[in-house]
Enzyme design. Structure first.
Site, PDB file in Angstrom:
ATOM      1  N   HIS A 102       5.819  -4.746  14.992  1.00  0.00           N
ATOM      2  CA  HIS A 102       5.380  -5.580  13.942  1.00  0.00           C
ATOM      3  C   HIS A 102       6.149  -7.059  13.899  1.00  0.00           C
ATOM      4  CE1 HIS A 102       1.097  -3.453  15.136  1.00  0.00           C
ATOM      5  NE2 HIS A 102       1.263  -3.375  16.669  1.00  0.00           N
ATOM      6  N   GLY A 131       0.099   7.504   8.130  1.00  0.00           N
ATOM      7  CA  GLY A 131      -0.908   5.503   7.891  1.00  0.00           C
ATOM      8  C   GLY A 131      -0.949   4.766   8.933  1.00  0.00           C
ATOM      9  N   GLN A 160       4.725  -0.346  12.360  1.00  0.00           N
ATOM     10  CA  GLN A 160       4.209  -1.402  12.651  1.00  0.00           C
ATOM     11  C   GLN A 160       4.110  -1.954  11.531  1.00  0.00           C
ATOM     12  OE1 GLN A 160      -0.343   0.054  14.295  1.00  0.00           O
ATOM     13  NE2 GLN A 160       1.152   1.623  13.321  1.00  0.00           N
ATOM     14  N   ASN A 161       4.599  -2.007  10.340  1.00  0.00           N
ATOM     15  CA  ASN A 161       4.641  -2.226   9.476  1.00  0.00           C
ATOM     16  C   ASN A 161       5.731  -4.055   9.390  1.00  0.00           C
ATOM     17  OD1 ASN A 161       2.437  -0.538   8.278  1.00  0.00           O
ATOM     18  ND2 ASN A 161       4.088   0.540   7.170  1.00  0.00           N
ATOM     19  N   CYS A 218      11.649 -20.390  14.020  1.00  0.00           N
ATOM     20  CA  CYS A 218      11.228 -21.579  14.758  1.00  0.00           C
ATOM     21  C   CYS A 218       9.926 -22.602  15.574  1.00  0.00           C
ATOM     22  CB  CYS A 218      12.071 -23.066  15.248  1.00  0.00           C
ATOM     23  SG  CYS A 218      12.090 -24.284  14.943  1.00  0.00           S
TER      24      CYS A 218
HETATM   25  P1  OAD Z   1      -4.056   0.034   8.715  1.00  0.00           P
HETATM   26  O1  OAD Z   1      -5.081  -0.947   8.080  1.00  0.00           O
HETATM   27  O2  OAD Z   1      -5.889  -0.364  10.605  1.00  0.00           O
HETATM   28  O3  OAD Z   1      -4.788   1.262   8.635  1.00  0.00           O
HETATM   29  C1  OAD Z   1      -4.007   2.157   7.807  1.00  0.00           C
HETATM   30  C2  OAD Z   1      -4.576   3.660   8.114  1.00  0.00           C
HETATM   31  O4  OAD Z   1      -3.876   4.159   6.429  1.00  0.00           O
HETATM   32  C3  OAD Z   1      -5.772   4.303   8.109  1.00  0.00           C
HETATM   33  O5  OAD Z   1      -6.153   5.217   9.283  1.00  0.00           O
HETATM   34  C4  OAD Z   1      -5.722   4.800   6.237  1.00  0.00           C
HETATM   35  O6  OAD Z   1      -6.742   6.403   7.031  1.00  0.00           O
HETATM   36  C5  OAD Z   1      -4.649   5.334   5.996  1.00  0.00           C
HETATM   37  N1  OAD Z   1      -3.886   5.544   5.079  1.00  0.00           N
HETATM   38  C6  OAD Z   1      -4.588   4.658   3.443  1.00  0.00           C
HETATM   39  N2  OAD Z   1      -4.169   5.433   2.542  1.00  0.00           N
HETATM   40  C7  OAD Z   1      -3.013   6.195   2.724  1.00  0.00           C
HETATM   41  C8  OAD Z   1      -2.092   6.617   2.387  1.00  0.00           C
HETATM   42  N3  OAD Z   1      -1.702   6.403   0.737  1.00  0.00           N
HETATM   43  N4  OAD Z   1      -1.199   7.879   2.567  1.00  0.00           N
HETATM   44  C9  OAD Z   1      -1.687   7.873   4.290  1.00  0.00           C
HETATM   45  N5  OAD Z   1      -2.700   7.178   4.988  1.00  0.00           N
HETATM   46  C10 OAD Z   1      -3.321   6.129   3.902  1.00  0.00           C
HETATM   47  O7  OAD Z   1      -2.940   0.120   9.151  1.00  0.00           O
HETATM   48  P2  OAD Z   1      -2.174   0.266  10.438  1.00  0.00           P
HETATM   49  O8  OAD Z   1      -2.991   1.897  11.207  1.00  0.00           O
HETATM   50  O9  OAD Z   1      -1.174  -0.501  10.437  1.00  0.00           O
HETATM   51  O10 OAD Z   1      -0.879  -5.036  13.127  1.00  0.00           O
HETATM   52  O11 OAD Z   1      -2.636  -1.416  11.296  1.00  0.00           O
HETATM   53  C11 OAD Z   1      -2.358  -1.269  12.663  1.00  0.00           C
HETATM   54  C12 OAD Z   1      -1.837  -2.665  12.228  1.00  0.00           C
HETATM   55  O12 OAD Z   1      -3.075  -3.777  12.826  1.00  0.00           O
HETATM   56  C13 OAD Z   1      -0.364  -3.498  11.573  1.00  0.00           C
HETATM   57  O13 OAD Z   1       0.405  -3.172  11.941  1.00  0.00           O
HETATM   58  C14 OAD Z   1      -1.448  -4.716  11.603  1.00  0.00           C
HETATM   59  C15 OAD Z   1      -2.981  -4.578  11.864  1.00  0.00           C
HETATM   60  O14 OAD Z   1      -3.894  -5.558  11.746  1.00  0.00           O
HETATM   61  C16 OAD Z   1      -0.515  -6.708  13.393  1.00  0.00           C
HETATM   62  O15 OAD Z   1      -0.311  -7.392  12.031  1.00  0.00           O
HETATM   63  C17 OAD Z   1      -0.364  -6.741  14.478  1.00  0.00           C
END
Ligand code: OAD
Length: 237
Positions: A110, A179, A92-93, A118
């Protein structure tokens, strides 16, 4: 270790895997820019209202990410991919750190912050320049303004990319989920679908998430440590 019993190995990563590289997660307090939350700026409505403000936010994120390096979890995944022929990484990154670490078979559901699109002619191109010369950046073809080629809140994912991701998790024998908060759909559906189709589900996260309850095994730790521990456990079996 018998590698074959891990194949197909499908990995799903979220912002947490890049946290130890210094990339702020979305839902942590450090995800704030000026006084804005990412959810307020990473939207088509915000871009329509004030493209320059949204671009300033992305210019900041691009600079921040450009100063980050992949961490041990990114490196280890790239290393595991070299040893496992049926391996897919779904992320998702948008930060590009998996590719920087050497991962090859990546599905970026994503999009990428290093790609432009554009708003007028729809052309896409890579752009790794930091800082950007002009905000909003112009399309080299038609001169109209570009946007980051990422999926914003309220937008649908590219159907082809999404289909590919769903087909991939349905084949998984082992699925590692690292994560991700497991609350942003449709990405959050992927571990469930994998599990439903018989995958062994392993979660690595510092916190308990909605995915933890259906996981076969949970490593409640940082991505670097949890992945290393999981990989070490596979050598023992
Ligand atoms: P989030 O920011 O929602 O969640 C991050 C997750 O990583 C949480 O569950 C934390 O507990 C965990 N975490 C933090 N530090 C960590 C570490 N060092 N090791 C392991 N886990 C850790 O991020 P995403 O789940 O990626 O979408 O969010 C999903 C999507 O929502 C993103 O791709 C983005 C966002 O808004 C879009 O941009 C469309």
């Amino acid at each position: 270790m018998e590698i074959a019993k891990l194949e197909p190995l499908i990995v799903l990563t979220g912002a947490g895997i890049s946290a130890e590289s210094g990339v702020p997660t979305f839902r942590g307090a450090e995800g704030l820019w000026r006084t804005y939350r990412a959810e307020e700026l990473a939207t088509p409505i915000a871009f329509h209202r004030d493209p320059l403000l949204v671009w300033e936010f992305y210019a900041w994120r691009r600079e921040l990410i450009a100063a980050c390096e992949p961490n041990q979890a990114h490196w280890l995944l790239a290393d595991i991919e070299k040893q496992i022929s049926d391996f897919t990484l779904i992320t998702q990154n948008v930060d590009g750190l998996h590719a920087a670490a050497g991962s090859r078979n990546i599905i970026e559901i994503h999009g990428s912050i290093w790609r432009m699109r554009c708003t007028s002619c729809g052309d896409r191109w890579d752009d790794g320049n930091v800082p950007l010369e002009k905000l909003p950046p112009p399309c080299p073809g038609c001169g109209e303004k570009a946007r980051p080629d990422v999926v914003w809140f309220g937008e649908t994912l590219d159907p082809e990319v999404l289909d590919h991701a769903f087909e991939t998790v349905q084949r998984a024998r082992v699925m590692l989920v690292i994560g991700t908060s497991g609350i942003v759909y449709p990405a959050a559906e992927l571990p469930r679908v994998g599990k439903m189709h018989g995958a062994k589900l392993i979660e690595i996260n510092t916190e308990i998430t909605p995915i933890s309850g259906i996981a076969d095994q949970v490593y409640q730790s940082k991505a670097t440590i949890g992945l290393q521990d999981w990989w070490a456990d596979q050598q023992k079996d």
